[in-house]
Design a protein around this motif. Structure first.
Motif, PDB file in Angstrom:
ATOM      1  N   LYS A 157     -11.322  13.485  -7.000  1.00 30.75           N
ATOM      2  CA  LYS A 157     -10.502  12.361  -7.455  1.00 30.75           C
ATOM      3  C   LYS A 157      -9.375  12.834  -8.375  1.00 30.75           C
ATOM      4  O   LYS A 157      -8.281  12.280  -8.352  1.00 30.75           O
ATOM      5  CB  LYS A 157     -11.372  11.326  -8.179  1.00 30.75           C
ATOM      6  CG  LYS A 157     -12.404  10.658  -7.302  1.00 30.75           C
ATOM      7  CD  LYS A 157     -11.769   9.835  -6.203  1.00 30.75           C
ATOM      8  CE  LYS A 157     -12.821   9.216  -5.301  1.00 30.75           C
ATOM      9  NZ  LYS A 157     -12.252   8.674  -4.062  1.00 30.75           N
ATOM     10  N   ASN A 158      -9.662  13.861  -9.173  1.00 39.28           N
ATOM     11  CA  ASN A 158      -8.614  14.406 -10.045  1.00 39.28           C
ATOM     12  C   ASN A 158      -7.532  15.095  -9.219  1.00 39.28           C
ATOM     13  O   ASN A 158      -6.341  14.968  -9.505  1.00 39.28           O
ATOM     14  CB  ASN A 158      -9.207  15.390 -11.046  1.00 39.28           C
ATOM     15  CG  ASN A 158      -9.946  14.659 -12.163  1.00 39.28           C
ATOM     16  OD1 ASN A 158      -9.509  13.604 -12.608  1.00 39.28           O
ATOM     17  ND2 ASN A 158     -11.066  15.194 -12.585  1.00 39.28           N
ATOM     18  N   VAL A 166       0.843  -1.186   0.000  1.00 41.12           N
ATOM     19  CA  VAL A 166       0.000   0.000   0.000  1.00 41.12           C
ATOM     20  C   VAL A 166       0.883   1.243   0.000  1.00 41.12           C
ATOM     21  O   VAL A 166       1.873   1.304   0.724  1.00 41.12           O
ATOM     22  CB  VAL A 166      -0.898   0.047   1.270  1.00 41.12           C
ATOM     23  CG1 VAL A 166      -1.694   1.349   1.330  1.00 41.12           C
ATOM     24  CG2 VAL A 166      -1.843  -1.147   1.304  1.00 41.12           C
ATOM     25  N   LYS A 167       0.513   2.218  -0.842  1.00 38.68           N
ATOM     26  CA  LYS A 167       1.155   3.525  -0.758  1.00 38.68           C
ATOM     27  C   LYS A 167       0.105   4.493  -0.221  1.00 38.68           C
ATOM     28  O   LYS A 167      -0.927   4.719  -0.866  1.00 38.68           O
ATOM     29  CB  LYS A 167       1.661   3.973  -2.128  1.00 38.68           C
ATOM     30  CG  LYS A 167       2.507   5.232  -2.049  1.00 38.68           C
ATOM     31  CD  LYS A 167       3.023   5.607  -3.426  1.00 38.68           C
ATOM     32  CE  LYS A 167       3.676   6.975  -3.397  1.00 38.68           C
ATOM     33  NZ  LYS A 167       3.899   7.470  -4.761  1.00 38.68           N
ATOM     34  N   LEU A 178      -8.924   2.058  -8.322  1.00 36.56           N
ATOM     35  CA  LEU A 178      -7.640   1.573  -7.815  1.00 36.56           C
ATOM     36  C   LEU A 178      -7.221   0.338  -8.604  1.00 36.56           C
ATOM     37  O   LEU A 178      -8.061  -0.422  -9.067  1.00 36.56           O
ATOM     38  CB  LEU A 178      -7.753   1.174  -6.344  1.00 36.56           C
ATOM     39  CG  LEU A 178      -8.266   2.211  -5.351  1.00 36.56           C
ATOM     40  CD1 LEU A 178      -8.283   1.603  -3.953  1.00 36.56           C
ATOM     41  CD2 LEU A 178      -7.399   3.449  -5.395  1.00 36.56           C
ATOM     42  N   GLU A 182     -10.913   7.428   1.220  1.00 36.71           N
ATOM     43  CA  GLU A 182     -11.722   6.413   0.566  1.00 36.71           C
ATOM     44  C   GLU A 182     -10.833   5.295   0.006  1.00 36.71           C
ATOM     45  O   GLU A 182     -11.149   4.121   0.106  1.00 36.71           O
ATOM     46  CB  GLU A 182     -12.518   7.068  -0.563  1.00 36.71           C
ATOM     47  CG  GLU A 182     -13.642   6.232  -1.072  1.00 36.71           C
ATOM     48  CD  GLU A 182     -14.714   7.094  -1.710  1.00 36.71           C
ATOM     49  OE1 GLU A 182     -14.374   7.890  -2.605  1.00 36.71           O
ATOM     50  OE2 GLU A 182     -15.880   6.985  -1.303  1.00 36.71           O
ATOM     51  N   LYS A 183      -9.714   5.694  -0.554  1.00 37.10           N
ATOM     52  CA  LYS A 183      -8.784   4.699  -1.101  1.00 37.10           C
ATOM     53  C   LYS A 183      -8.377   3.693  -0.022  1.00 37.10           C
ATOM     54  O   LYS A 183      -8.353   2.492  -0.246  1.00 37.10           O
ATOM     55  CB  LYS A 183      -7.536   5.405  -1.658  1.00 37.10           C
ATOM     56  CG  LYS A 183      -6.443   4.420  -2.087  1.00 37.10           C
ATOM     57  CD  LYS A 183      -5.179   5.087  -2.610  1.00 37.10           C
ATOM     58  CE  LYS A 183      -4.070   4.037  -2.763  1.00 37.10           C
ATOM     59  NZ  LYS A 183      -2.823   4.578  -3.291  1.00 37.10           N
ATOM     60  N   LYS A 210      -5.266  12.607  -7.621  1.00 35.14           N
ATOM     61  CA  LYS A 210      -4.314  12.028  -8.566  1.00 35.14           C
ATOM     62  C   LYS A 210      -3.039  12.894  -8.630  1.00 35.14           C
ATOM     63  O   LYS A 210      -1.924  12.389  -8.647  1.00 35.14           O
ATOM     64  CB  LYS A 210      -4.999  11.962  -9.945  1.00 35.14           C
ATOM     65  CG  LYS A 210      -4.234  11.252 -11.024  1.00 35.14           C
ATOM     66  CD  LYS A 210      -4.681   9.802 -11.151  1.00 35.14           C
ATOM     67  CE  LYS A 210      -3.712   9.020 -12.027  1.00 35.14           C
ATOM     68  NZ  LYS A 210      -3.049   7.926 -11.331  1.00 35.14           N
ATOM     69  N   VAL A 264     -11.236   1.324   0.921  1.00 35.01           N
ATOM     70  CA  VAL A 264     -11.388   0.249  -0.061  1.00 35.01           C
ATOM     71  C   VAL A 264     -10.267  -0.783   0.096  1.00 35.01           C
ATOM     72  O   VAL A 264     -10.497  -1.998   0.054  1.00 35.01           O
ATOM     73  CB  VAL A 264     -11.417   0.824  -1.494  1.00 35.01           C
ATOM     74  CG1 VAL A 264     -11.323  -0.274  -2.540  1.00 35.01           C
ATOM     75  CG2 VAL A 264     -12.690   1.630  -1.706  1.00 35.01           C
ATOM     76  N   ASP A 277      -0.586  -2.261  -4.458  1.00 35.08           N
ATOM     77  CA  ASP A 277      -0.983  -0.970  -5.012  1.00 35.08           C
ATOM     78  C   ASP A 277      -0.149  -0.685  -6.264  1.00 35.08           C
ATOM     79  O   ASP A 277       1.080  -0.748  -6.223  1.00 35.08           O
ATOM     80  CB  ASP A 277      -0.670   0.078  -3.926  1.00 35.08           C
ATOM     81  CG  ASP A 277      -1.277   1.437  -4.213  1.00 35.08           C
ATOM     82  OD1 ASP A 277      -1.619   1.706  -5.366  1.00 35.08           O
ATOM     83  OD2 ASP A 277      -1.386   2.218  -3.248  1.00 35.08           O
ATOM     84  N   ARG A 299     -17.169  15.218  -6.912  1.00 41.01           N
ATOM     85  CA  ARG A 299     -16.481  13.955  -6.689  1.00 41.01           C
ATOM     86  C   ARG A 299     -15.336  13.766  -7.688  1.00 41.01           C
ATOM     87  O   ARG A 299     -14.228  13.397  -7.308  1.00 41.01           O
ATOM     88  CB  ARG A 299     -17.501  12.831  -6.818  1.00 41.01           C
ATOM     89  CG  ARG A 299     -17.022  11.520  -6.304  1.00 41.01           C
ATOM     90  CD  ARG A 299     -18.165  10.515  -6.317  1.00 41.01           C
ATOM     91  NE  ARG A 299     -17.781   9.329  -5.609  1.00 41.01           N
ATOM     92  CZ  ARG A 299     -17.741   9.227  -4.303  1.00 41.01           C
ATOM     93  NH1 ARG A 299     -18.087  10.250  -3.566  1.00 41.01           N
ATOM     94  NH2 ARG A 299     -17.371   8.108  -3.728  1.00 41.01           N
ATOM     95  N   SER A 300     -15.641  14.046  -8.950  1.00 42.07           N
ATOM     96  CA  SER A 300     -14.600  13.921  -9.971  1.00 42.07           C
ATOM     97  C   SER A 300     -13.458  14.887  -9.690  1.00 42.07           C
ATOM     98  O   SER A 300     -12.289  14.540  -9.844  1.00 42.07           O
ATOM     99  CB  SER A 300     -15.167  14.231 -11.356  1.00 42.07           C
ATOM    100  OG  SER A 300     -16.212  13.353 -11.639  1.00 42.07           O
ATOM    101  N   LEU A 333       3.019   1.385  -6.416  1.00 45.84           N
ATOM    102  CA  LEU A 333       4.317   0.842  -6.016  1.00 45.84           C
ATOM    103  C   LEU A 333       4.971   0.078  -7.168  1.00 45.84           C
ATOM    104  O   LEU A 333       6.109  -0.369  -7.059  1.00 45.84           O
ATOM    105  CB  LEU A 333       4.142  -0.104  -4.821  1.00 45.84           C
ATOM    106  CG  LEU A 333       3.571   0.503  -3.549  1.00 45.84           C
ATOM    107  CD1 LEU A 333       3.179  -0.591  -2.565  1.00 45.84           C
ATOM    108  CD2 LEU A 333       4.599   1.437  -2.925  1.00 45.84           C
TER     109      LEU A 333
END
Lengths: 395, 112
Positions: A250-251, A16-17, B79, A215-216, A254, A219, B86, A246-247, B89
């Motif tokens: 998320k953008n 996980v990052k 994701l 959220e990431k 990123k 999940v 992930d 929401r978009s 990585l």
């Protein structure tokens, strides 16, 4: 690429990052850190007291499933002494809630928690399928949102529970902050950032223990712990996927993953600048429902009534705080139609008087807490029962 | 050259999974066995970016491609886990696929 080693245990392969700090963690360290952070939120915000009965607003989706799993774990690990119950709302949407309620029923067994399902039909005499049959698909999210907000509280009351926790995460809060910012609605922005709302004397307290969780990560937590959750879009909001806020979130994530928590913190800081210093949190104004609609769009439309109500209420306050100079007093310099005149706002020269805040009373019809004579649900129901879809709420 | 011909037809088999609501776009099937060329049209090893285009062109029957790909890249909010790690990585879109890799796409965009 050579495998990356976990920064925490320096042993296992990182999987996980983390978006908030770019830490690379292995599965076990990620799960431990995630749980520790929720524990920290709970302790530092003093969310619970020993022996408290708490209802988890459970939709069967990822957020509420992770919330139930983490709360069960933490309750046992740190001996919170909580009495946890799953509380689900059945909106009466065939092919949508049926499946997710099955998930909640399995969760009840997996987490060994009692489950209470409250249906719109028993509470209001209308299922959402029937509402849509009457008013069509347009605007039905408003009904669903208003009904759901009360349904959780009413369900909690029948169980004699005064605290409902919901699975709202950092992305949800950031989304709400942005939407209120884009609407110029500072009072609402203030309420949407509070981790706890309601809770005065008779009404039910609401809190969001996952408020700082991405959220990431929610999940990924569900994935790595192999939690049983259900994901679908509400069949009545097919446009849901295009939720603009929401978009945007998320953008931004990123490009700059820390942006989400930064927006949440900015929201909290701005809340302190509002007249009531962010203390006027009241459950009746909480924007979003319990993850029923998977989208900003749905949430926005669900908010319309509350917004309308809030803006009507806030108006006297706004007038008390600032004076607008109308363009009549300003000599016209450019006589062109495409020049938009901006209102000039005068800085206030003295401290404002006592600010009028919303006061909570009870709905004349159902006795449920409301800042209007009749609560939103009863207003909508009256219209529905008259088979009249277009309703305007009078201040 | 013989090896070039062999390379041009070489295939790799991987497992692609969809969850978090994405399976809806892929015939409601969570797990897909996917075979694709080991190299792209330019002779470079197939990457996740190539896989995403391959999935859109050959696997996805749903017409709402924009729910999976936006502006030529994976839609933000989805994701990717490469063999349970992930993708951030593993080089994200640049990751070069290997035979029997497991690639999981999870949507975070659905209601919870």
């Amino acid at each position: 690429m050579p495998p990356t080693t976990c920064v925490r245990c320096q042993t296992n392969k990182a999987v996980v990052k983390r978006p908030k700090n770019h830490h690379k963690l292995c599965r076990d360290c990620f799960i431990a850190v995630f749980e520790d952070e929720v524990h920290h939120t709970i302790v530092s915000s003093k969310l619970f007291y020993r022996g408290e009965k708490v209802a988890i607003g459970a939709s069967g989706g990822k957020d509420s499933t992770v919330l139930a799993s983490v709360l069960k774990t933490l309750n046992e690990r740190h001996d919170y002494g909580l009495d946890l119950v799953l509380l689900s709302i059945d909106e009466g949407i065939k092919g949508y809630r049926d499946d997710s309620l099955e998930t909640v029923k399995r969760n009840a067994v997996q987490y060994d928690m009692p489950l209470k399902i409250v249906g719109y039909d028993e509470l209001y005499g209308w299922t959402m399928d029937q509402v849509v049959e009457t008013i069509g698909k347009k605007g039905n999210c408003t009904y669903c949102g208003v009904f759901r907000r009360q349904a959780l509280d009413r369900g909690a009351k029948t169980l004699e529970i005064k605290h409902v926790v919901t699975g709202h995460n950092a992305d949800d809060v950031a989304e709400t902050v942005l939407m209120n910012l884009l609407r110029g609605d500072l009072p609402r922005l203030s309420r949407s950032t509070s981790i706890v709302t309601g809770g005065s004397l008779n009404d039910v307290k609401r809190s969001k223990p996952l408020k700082y969780a991405y959220e990431k990560e929610i999940v990924l937590y569900a994935h790595h712990k192999k939690l049983d959750y259900f994901s679908t879009e509400c069949i009545y909001s097919p446009e849901a996927f295009r939720g603009t806020a929401r978009s945007l979130i998320k953008n931004l994530e990123k490009v700059r993953p820390s942006a989400i928590l930064d927006i949440v913190r900015s929201g909290e800081d701005m809340a302190r600048l509002t007249p009531d210093k962010g203390q006027g949190a009241c459950a009746c104004d909480e924007g979003e429902g319990m993850g029923g609609c998977g989208s900003a769009d749905a949430k926005t439309s669900g908010n319309d009534l509350a917004q309308m109500e809030a803006s009507l209420k806030e108006k006297p306050t706004a007038n008390g705080l600032e004076t607008e100079i109308t363009s009549n007093a300003t000599p016209k310099v450019i006589d062109s139609d495409d020049v938009v005149k901006l209102p000039i706002r005068q800085r206030r020269s003295k401290e404002p008087g006592p600010v009028q805040l919303q006061t909570l009373g009870k709905c004349v019809k159902c006795g449920y807490m409301s800042s209007q004579a009749m609560c939103q649900a009863c207003t909508l129901l009256e219209g529905l029962n008259k088979n009249r879809p277009e309703i305007s709420i009078e201040g | 050259m013989a090896s070039t011909t062999a390379d041009a037809t070489a295939q790799i088999s991987i497992v692609v999974e969809f969850s978090g609501g994405l399976e809806m776009l892929f015939s409601d099937v969570r797990r897909h066995a996917v075979t694709l060329p080991a190299k792209d049209q330019d002779g470079n090893p197939s990457t996740i970016a190539y896989l995403i285009h391959h999935l859109c062109a050959h696997v996805m029957k749903d017409t709402r491609k924009e729910l999976f790909v936006l502006d030529g890249h994976l839609r933000p909010g989805i994701l990717v886990l490469i063999n349970d790690a992930d993708w951030e990585l593993e080089g994200e879109e640049e990751y070069e696929l290997k035979s029997s890799d497991n690639i999981l796409f999870v949507s975070t965009l659905h209601g919870g």
